[in-house]
Design an enzyme around this catalytic site. Structure first.
Site, PDB file in Angstrom:
ATOM      1  N   ASP A 202      35.648  39.967  42.545  1.00 38.85           N
ATOM      2  CA  ASP A 202      36.899  39.680  41.824  1.00 38.85           C
ATOM      3  C   ASP A 202      37.369  41.049  41.322  1.00 38.85           C
ATOM      4  O   ASP A 202      36.972  42.083  41.902  1.00 38.85           O
ATOM      5  CB  ASP A 202      36.644  38.695  40.661  1.00 38.85           C
ATOM      6  CG  ASP A 202      37.943  38.169  40.041  1.00 38.85           C
ATOM      7  OD1 ASP A 202      38.596  37.317  40.648  1.00 38.85           O
ATOM      8  OD2 ASP A 202      38.332  38.636  38.945  1.00 38.85           O
TER       9      ASP A 202
ATOM     10  N   LYS B 214      31.973  31.264  37.783  1.00 33.29           N
ATOM     11  CA  LYS B 214      32.558  32.607  37.653  1.00 33.29           C
ATOM     12  C   LYS B 214      31.642  33.430  36.761  1.00 33.29           C
ATOM     13  O   LYS B 214      30.903  32.874  35.956  1.00 33.29           O
ATOM     14  CB  LYS B 214      33.955  32.507  37.015  1.00 33.29           C
ATOM     15  CG  LYS B 214      34.852  33.680  37.290  1.00 33.29           C
ATOM     16  CD  LYS B 214      35.557  33.590  38.630  1.00 33.29           C
ATOM     17  CE  LYS B 214      36.291  34.854  38.954  1.00 33.29           C
ATOM     18  NZ  LYS B 214      37.110  34.728  40.173  1.00 33.29           N
TER      19      LYS B 214
HETATM   20  P1  NDP Z   1      40.901  44.522  42.380  1.00 34.25           P
HETATM   21  O1  NDP Z   1      39.985  45.016  41.337  1.00 34.25           O
HETATM   22  O2  NDP Z   1      40.650  44.874  43.797  1.00 34.25           O
HETATM   23  O3  NDP Z   1      42.398  44.926  42.037  1.00 34.25           O
HETATM   24  C1  NDP Z   1      42.978  44.547  40.843  1.00 34.25           C
HETATM   25  C2  NDP Z   1      44.346  45.203  40.739  1.00 34.25           C
HETATM   26  O4  NDP Z   1      45.027  44.661  39.616  1.00 34.25           O
HETATM   27  C3  NDP Z   1      44.277  46.696  40.516  1.00 34.25           C
HETATM   28  O5  NDP Z   1      45.400  47.302  41.057  1.00 34.25           O
HETATM   29  C4  NDP Z   1      44.247  46.776  38.994  1.00 34.25           C
HETATM   30  O6  NDP Z   1      44.690  48.018  38.481  1.00 34.25           O
HETATM   31  C5  NDP Z   1      45.223  45.693  38.633  1.00 34.25           C
HETATM   32  N1  NDP Z   1      44.888  45.144  37.303  1.00 34.25           N
HETATM   33  C6  NDP Z   1      43.694  44.682  36.894  1.00 34.25           C
HETATM   34  N2  NDP Z   1      43.746  44.314  35.612  1.00 34.25           N
HETATM   35  C7  NDP Z   1      45.003  44.580  35.208  1.00 34.25           C
HETATM   36  C8  NDP Z   1      45.678  44.413  33.981  1.00 34.25           C
HETATM   37  N3  NDP Z   1      45.062  43.915  32.912  1.00 34.25           N
HETATM   38  N4  NDP Z   1      46.988  44.768  33.943  1.00 34.25           N
HETATM   39  C9  NDP Z   1      47.618  45.289  35.026  1.00 34.25           C
HETATM   40  N5  NDP Z   1      47.028  45.467  36.218  1.00 34.25           N
HETATM   41  C10 NDP Z   1      45.735  45.108  36.302  1.00 34.25           C
HETATM   42  O7  NDP Z   1      40.916  42.929  42.208  1.00 34.25           O
HETATM   43  P2  NDP Z   1      41.410  41.825  43.249  1.00 34.25           P
HETATM   44  O8  NDP Z   1      42.523  42.339  44.067  1.00 34.25           O
HETATM   45  O9  NDP Z   1      40.212  41.269  43.906  1.00 34.25           O
HETATM   46  O10 NDP Z   1      41.942  40.691  42.252  1.00 34.25           O
HETATM   47  C11 NDP Z   1      43.293  40.611  41.816  1.00 34.25           C
HETATM   48  C12 NDP Z   1      43.594  39.210  41.318  1.00 34.25           C
HETATM   49  O11 NDP Z   1      43.356  38.268  42.378  1.00 34.25           O
HETATM   50  C13 NDP Z   1      42.718  38.717  40.154  1.00 34.25           C
HETATM   51  O12 NDP Z   1      43.492  37.869  39.346  1.00 34.25           O
HETATM   52  C14 NDP Z   1      41.643  37.896  40.847  1.00 34.25           C
HETATM   53  O13 NDP Z   1      41.058  36.934  39.985  1.00 34.25           O
HETATM   54  C15 NDP Z   1      42.469  37.254  41.953  1.00 34.25           C
HETATM   55  N6  NDP Z   1      41.715  36.741  43.087  1.00 34.25           N
HETATM   56  C16 NDP Z   1      40.921  37.576  43.828  1.00 34.25           C
HETATM   57  C17 NDP Z   1      40.240  37.099  44.921  1.00 34.25           C
HETATM   58  C18 NDP Z   1      39.448  37.983  45.823  1.00 34.25           C
HETATM   59  O14 NDP Z   1      39.030  37.516  46.886  1.00 34.25           O
HETATM   60  N7  NDP Z   1      39.220  39.239  45.492  1.00 34.25           N
HETATM   61  C19 NDP Z   1      40.290  35.665  45.269  1.00 34.25           C
HETATM   62  C20 NDP Z   1      41.215  34.902  44.490  1.00 34.25           C
HETATM   63  C21 NDP Z   1      41.878  35.443  43.431  1.00 34.25           C
HETATM   64  P3  NDP Z   1      43.637  49.088  37.898  1.00 34.25           P
HETATM   65  O15 NDP Z   1      43.039  49.714  39.110  1.00 34.25           O
HETATM   66  O16 NDP Z   1      44.459  49.995  37.084  1.00 34.25           O
HETATM   67  O17 NDP Z   1      42.635  48.318  37.094  1.00 34.25           O
END
Ligand code: NDP
Length: 444
Positions: free
Chosen positions: A164, A124
């Protein structure tokens, strides 16, 4: 292994890394029994070798913003374990990024990748750079500066990064463009690439779709139909969007989405048309979820998470520790029957305890969100073969991988009665494969 001693030792050697300690405690807590059945593991000090990353790169990233100011961020790449394949795991760009968060993610990734059945080790990386409010040109310059430092340490057979939080198709493309220039090769040393230059169909959808395929398997064990179920999702990024898309397609009702500022609640359900508007707002205009509520007359709750809204199924898809014990109690009191994690470690240990005590269907992210990295593995295969599979082919493979992960969880996680402890199942299944591979390869 004496669990508490191992944890105490890690806390002493690596203080101020609470997320890392939390992830290690969860895994070691469920593998202790099977670990102790194998004295050869203890002799090889497998536990320390598995918990401590193979290596960590940390570096300064210097870039220039649109006003000509010189900016400095930290960059990291954790190569956690490559016993079963090249290091593999996403890059996170978020102001909260630090070593503790990346170490927890890399540790989790090792077991998740093992569960996918594909030959991928765990890694990571990322930066405390926040893309929020940055122009496209600034993001490009940052990505290029980041790769200028990192490119020497990654490669198609050594370490293959992906996206991510804060890293989507746009950022992957900028990083890959710079990587190719420096490494003078075109072998796909990133996944989540654009479809025109080696990306895989279904990769953007894979984590969200995969989570729902896993959820369907869990529901099947209790003869529950997804149709008409009220679903609460957090986040509105990549994972949340495609989780919502698949649920809508299957006839479930999605009532919430969120971002770090607050959540929207739509009791009529976010349908395909509404989701299209949200996807455009988030992916094209990079707006806030609040703006959707303002423009479409929908309830918005600032500074809160959506778990207080009554739902049948909760799908946390934003970030770590976003469901605490009180949220979990509220979900259960409101009749929630299943929690399937799209995010990594979104439930605190207290929340997990509440779900397991209530014996609802509860899937930890390392099992239920493994579809993203699994499809990344399929992207690597296609790159190696210089071939592209169709949407249906990739989707079918994703489905069968998620079914296989579910079956592994059931095999190793079945407890008295017919209750399946998915945490134990995922941890034991993921661990045993990595452990066997490490044992076979000697003390390295
Ligand atoms: P994105 O950046 O596309 O979206 C993240 C979302 O979560 C946004 O809506 C963001 O809001 C919100 N968010 C981020 N940080 C916080 C926080 N501290 N508190 C509240 N809301 C928050 O990321 P992903 O959708 O790719 O990832 C989301 C989760 O899924 C993560 O935990 C990631 O590790 C996990 N994941 C992702 C994978 C992938 O293929 N992308 C694979 C496996 C797991 P804002 O825009 O306001 O920051």
């Amino acid at each position: 292994m004496k669990l508490q001693e191992v944890l105490n030792d890690l806390e002493r050697r690596f203080p101020n890394e609470p997320e890392y300690h939390q992830a290690v405690e969860e895994v070691l807590g469920s593998i202790e029994e099977v670990y102790n059945q194998h004295p050869e593991f203890e002799k090889a000090n497998l536990i320390e070798r598995l918990c401590i990353p193979d290596r960590i790169f940390s570096f300064r990233v210097t870039w220039i913003d649109d006003k000509g100011n010189v900016k400095v961020n930290m960059g990291y790449r954790i190569q956690h374990n490559n016993a079963i394949g090249p290091y593999k795991g996403g890059m996170r760009f978020h102001s909260s990024v630090n070593l503790s968060i990346l170490k927890f993610l890399a540790f989790e990734q090792t077991f998740k990748n093992s569960l996918t059945t594909l030959p991928m080790g765990g890694g990571k990386g990322g930066s405390d750079f926040s893309p929020r409010g940055k122009s496209t040109a600034e993001i490009m310059r940052f990505c290029q500066a980041f790769i200028l430092e990192l490119w020497r340490y990654i490669g198609p057979d050594t370490d293959v990064p992906a996206g991510d939080i804060g890293v989507g198709g746009r950022e992957v493309a900028y990083m890959y463009g710079m990587y190719k220039k420096l490494a003078r090769e075109n072998t796909g040393t990133f996944t989540g690439k654009g479809i025109e230059f080696g990306g895989s169909l279904i990769r953007p959808e894979a984590t969200g779709y995969g989570n729902i395929y896993f959820l369907l398997e869990m529901l099947k064990t209790r003869n529950i139909d997804i149709k008409g179920k009220i679903c609460s999702i957090s986040g509105s990024g990549n994972v949340a969007q495609y989780t919502a898309e698949k649920l809508i397609e299957l006839g479930a009702k999605v009532i919430t989405l969120s971002d770090s500022d607050g959540y929207i609640y739509d009791p009529d359900g976010i349908d395909r048309k509404k989701l299209d508007i949200i996807m455009e707002l988030k992916n094209l205009y990079r707006g806030r979820i609040r703006e959707y509520a303002e423009q479409h007359n929908c309830k918005y709750v600032a500074g809160a998470r959506p778990w207080g809204e009554k739902c049948d199924i909760a799908l946390p898809s934003a970030t770590q520790n976003e469901i605490d014990e009180d949220d979990a109690k509220t979900l259960i009191a409101n009749g929630c029957i299943a929690v399937s994690e799209g995010a990594n470690m979104p439930s605190t240990p207290g929340a997990i305890g509440v779900f397991q005590k209530a014996k609802i269907l509860y899937a930890p992210g390392k099992a239920s969100n493994a579809g993203g990295v699994a499809t990344s593995g399929l992207e690597m295969t296609q790159n190696s073969m210089r071939l592209n599979w169709s949407r249906e082919e990739v989707d079918d493979k994703l489905k069968s991988i998620m079914q296989n992960i579910h079956a592994q969880c059931v095999k190793y996680g079945k407890e008295s009665g017919s209750y399946v402890n998915y945490v134990k199942g995922a941890n034991v299944a993921g661990f045993m494969k990595v452990a066997r591979a490490m044992m076979a390869q000697g003390i390295v």
